[in-house]
Motif scaffolding. Structure first.
Motif, PDB file in Angstrom:
ATOM      1  N   SER A  40     -20.014  21.991  -2.216  1.00 14.68           N
ATOM      2  CA  SER A  40     -21.387  22.531  -2.860  1.00 14.68           C
ATOM      3  C   SER A  40     -21.746  20.622  -3.629  1.00 14.68           C
ATOM      4  N   SER A  41     -21.108  19.916  -3.972  1.00 11.48           N
ATOM      5  CA  SER A  41     -21.403  18.357  -4.542  1.00 11.48           C
ATOM      6  C   SER A  41     -22.162  17.545  -3.656  1.00 11.48           C
ATOM      7  N   ASN A  75     -25.334  18.534  -3.557  1.00 15.65           N
ATOM      8  CA  ASN A  75     -25.853  18.057  -4.422  1.00 15.65           C
ATOM      9  C   ASN A  75     -26.744  16.693  -3.790  1.00 15.65           C
ATOM     10  N   LYS A  76     -25.234  15.995  -2.892  1.00 11.62           N
ATOM     11  CA  LYS A  76     -25.881  14.357  -3.169  1.00 11.62           C
ATOM     12  C   LYS A  76     -26.872  15.036  -1.525  1.00 11.62           C
ATOM     13  N   GLU A  86     -15.541  23.326  -4.331  1.00 11.93           N
ATOM     14  CA  GLU A  86     -16.256  21.780  -4.776  1.00 11.93           C
ATOM     15  C   GLU A  86     -17.430  20.611  -4.084  1.00 11.93           C
ATOM     16  N   GLU A  87     -15.672  20.252  -3.230  1.00 17.03           N
ATOM     17  CA  GLU A  87     -16.838  19.378  -2.345  1.00 17.03           C
ATOM     18  C   GLU A  87     -17.939  19.382  -1.607  1.00 17.03           C
ATOM     19  N   GLN A 143      -5.852  27.158  -4.449  1.00 18.56           N
ATOM     20  CA  GLN A 143      -5.883  25.555  -4.916  1.00 18.56           C
ATOM     21  C   GLN A 143      -7.314  24.713  -4.169  1.00 18.56           C
TER      22      GLN A 143
END
Lengths: 404, 190
Positions: free
Chosen positions: B131-132, B135-136, B128-129, B121
């Motif tokens: 890849s975000s 993206n940012k 996720e953090e 988990q």
């Protein structure tokens, strides 16, 4: 985009002024018919003016929160729903909004989303159903569409219009319904007392009810016209510019429109705000589509998929022209009219697991409701409700004891 | 009579000087505003780059717990991160960050080979953090480059280039991450 913002500002002013005129006229008519004197008319006008003032203040200051709670939306933090929150932040950056919109979630299996508020104080709401059916790229497309509405200030106008017209629509609905039932009850009671003054008042109230009953659907339709279909196209074009990936929104729209689950919390006031009209599926008759706020979804998808060589507004317009002829209104001055490179799918997409995503979406709701999440060493995740009072809990699978 | 003509000429001259002065002021202020917008856009990228630098040690630690034999990849990531933190100036930073992106995608490709890690988990949240954040970075770079284009065009075109030269406005660099490390497909070693 400047042109679209300007149009929304003008529409807002027209809305506030025409609401004032309407209310004052209503006040004068009611005041006059109740007392039958000059003073009565003046009093009615004064009270209506006061009501108009408070309605405007209410719509500007609290409109966003009222619409959100009407839709049953709950705010989520980054820790509650990391992916959703991150996507909103990404689109905030791409759209260069001054502040990150607040993120809300609605408990419903119907996939849908909407945005309210001003660019510096906006909110985006999505349903749990949306989170369970869309992949990350698709969700990004939907959020980009909503942020597009915020950026073009459609949301600002819709919030204002929703409150100001919606108050009358809702009041009229409640009033006519209570007149219908209450009227029958009081007729029975008045037959025993036979009070002349009471009958006169009842007649007046009955007339008001009829006026409101006629007015309400007209106002509701005004609300539909206020948010013209071209705004949806413009928001789609904005989504393509922000994400540089029109396919994300296209396949999201496809999935959302395929769903037949009705959105229980949507009503006539909030319906025009959603990305896909939540009431359309339920009624599905031809008359409805005449007053429809949203263009046919298949058309929106087709335009997005025709954008083969770029993500700019120029490319969107070309696709729009090849399918429908003409240009979308309000976007001719969009600065990003030059061609923008499309984004390929760079990273590998994780396998789409609908069951897992539905579970994750429901976990967000549980987290918002202050459930405690404990990961057991055996791989089981224990979700403890907030009213659970014991100090520790045993894992149902392996029996290990966990402190809360 | 010649005195009157001289007077008119003087007035016209003063008028022209005032108009030019006003134009100069407005153009100068416009350029300052544009330059500040570019700086603001850069600050947005900087926030996201810092966030990525902060995330990397956590990710390396998590992956290390499952994939002990990939020390070469870990070292490369740590080295690239240190270089990226050290780099200053748009061009140097862009190069260092591009290299960091390259080794990071290699690290994530390594992680793919460990099913236990992929089910963790904590790792999923970090992924996720990361890849975000990537993206940012991409989206803020998009916004920064748009802003730099407007600014650079403005200081190069006539007549605002005169004001730019006098006021000392220089062209800004675009932030391009497209270097060799980024272009190469991540090589997965087993």
């Amino acid at each position: 985009m400047w042109q679209a913002i300007q149009q929304n500002k003008i529409k807002s002013v027209i809305l506030i002024i025409s609401m004032g005129i309407l209310l004052v006229m209503l006040g004068a008519a009611i005041g006059g018919s109740v007392t039958g004197s000059q003073d009565g008319i003046l009093g009615g006008v004064f009270l209506a003016g006061l009501a108009w003032f408070f309605l405007t203040v209410l719509a500007v200051l609290e409109g966003k929160n009222i619409l959100l709670s009407l839709s049953g939306a709950r705010e989520v933090s980054h820790d509650d729903a990391p992916q959703l929150y991150n996507i909103v932040e990404e689109m905030r950056i791409a759209a260069a909004l001054p502040a990150t919109p607040k993120v809300f979630i609605i408990e419903s299996r119907a996939p849908n989303a909407f945005a309210v508020g001003t660019p510096s104080n906006a909110a985006v709401a999505v349903t749990t159903g949306l989170l369970s059916v869309l992949s990350r790229d698709e969700l990004q497309g939907v959020i980009a569409h909503e942020i597009g509405h915020v950026k073009n200030q459609d949301s600002r106008f819709m919030t204002l219009a929703g409150i100001m017209l919606g108050v009358i629509v809702v009041l009229a609905d409640v009033y006519t319904r209570s007149m219908f039932y209450g009227g029958m009850g009081s007729r029975r009671s008045s037959s025993s007392s036979r009070d002349g003054g009471g009958n006169q008042l009842q007649l007046i109230l009955f007339v008001i009810a009829i006026v409101l009953a006629i007015l309400a659907p007209i106002l509701a339709n005004l609300l539909y016209f206020a948010c013209s279909r071209s705004r949806e196209y413009l928001a789609d074009a904005s989504a393509a510019i922000f994400t540089r990936y029109p396919e994300g929104l296209a396949s999201a729209l496809e999935k959302i429109s395929r769903s037949t689950i009705p959105l229980e919390s949507a009503n006539r006031v909030t319906a025009p705000m959603y990305i896909i009209n939540p009431l359309n599926k339920a009624s599905g008759n031809a008359v409805f589509s005449l007053f429809s706020t949203h263009p046919p979804t298949e058309e929106r998808i087709k335009i997005l998929r025709t954008m083969a060589s770029g993500a700019g507004l120029g490319e969107y317009n070309k696709a729009y022209a090849s399918l429908k002829g003409g240009n979308i209104a309000g976007g001719s001055d969009l600065r990003s009219a030059e061609e923008l490179e499309l984004r390929g799918i760079k990273r590998e997409q994780p396998a789409f697991d609908r069951k897992q995503q539905t579970r994750d979406a429901n976990d967000i709701l549980l987290r918002v409701n202050k459930f405690n999440f404990i990961d057991c060493a055996c791989g089981l995740r224990i979700k403890v409700p907030p009213m659970f009072s014991a100090k520790s809990v045993n894992c149902p699978r392996c029996g290990a004891k966990h402190e809360i | 009579m010649s005195g009157a003509v001289l007077g008119i000429m003087a007035m016209v001259f003063i008028g022209i000087v005032v108009v030019i002065g006003l134009w100069f002021l407005m153009t100068y202020n416009g350029l300052v505003a544009l330059r500040n917008q570019v700086k603001n856009a850069w600050a947005q990228i900087d926030v996201q780059l810092k966030r990525r630098h902060d995330l990397i040690p956590n990710i390396v630690e998590t992956v290390k717990g499952y994939a002990k034999h990939e020390s070469g990849t870990f070292e490369a990531v740590v080295k690239a991160r240190a270089a990226a933190v050290q780099a200053s100036g748009v061009a140097a930073q862009a190069k260092a960050e591009g290299e960091l992106s390259g080794v990071l995608s290699r690290l994530m490709a390594v992680a793919e080979a460990y099913p236990d890690l992929k089910a963790n988990q904590n790792f999923l949240a970090l992924q996720e953090e990361l890849s975000s954040t990537e993206n940012k970075i991409a989206f803020s770079r998009q916004a920064y480059n748009d802003q730099v284009m407007i600014y650079n065009t403005r200081i190069q075109v006539i007549p605002s280039n005169i004001v730019a030269n006098i006021g000392g406005f220089t062209a800004m660099d675009l932030f391009e991450l497209k270097d060799e490390a980024q272009r190469q497909a991540p090589s997965v070693k087993f």
